[in-house]
Design an enzyme around this catalytic site. Sequence first.
Site: not given
Ligand code: 5GP
Length: 112
Positions: A91, A98-99
């Site tokens: 996902g 990012h962690l």
């Molecule tokens: P992934 O699904 O790639 O592991 O996590 C990406 C995370 O980034 C998601 O939990 C999403 O809510 C967060 N996210 C996406 N865009 C932004 C943003 O512009 N600002 C912040 N603070 N979080 C974001």
Amino acid sequence: MEDCIFCKIAKGSVSAKVVYEDDEFIAFHDINPQAPVHILIIPKKHIPRLCDTEDKELLGKMLILANKIAEKMGILEDGYRVVINTNRNAGQTIDHLHLHLLGGRIMNWPPG
Ligand code: 5GP
Ligand code: ZN
């Protein structure tokens, strides 16, 4: 990377609720929190995915920083989870390493 939202947050050109910053890392609240505490910890350097680096020092520092931020957010003793989603099945939606640091509630296992 010009189009990367997390690079923009690291540079300060997109705002975020920052909880920690140093020369190498920045940590901020997830925009769509999945737990009472949901912090994202990122290296400022653009590394797309966990599998794109073998930088032991950077990865080690990221994990140790997760502990420090867990303490700062008051979730160290009760417990917390660190997650690094990598590639499609996990996902991963943002291609900048990012962690996720999650806490403040009981976590289920196995995860969804
Ligand atoms: P992934 O699904 O790639 O592991 O996590 C990406 C995370 O980034 C998601 O939990 C999403 O809510 C967060 N996210 C996406 N865009 C932004 C943003 O512009 N600002 C912040 N603070 N979080 C974001
Ligand atoms: Zn980036």
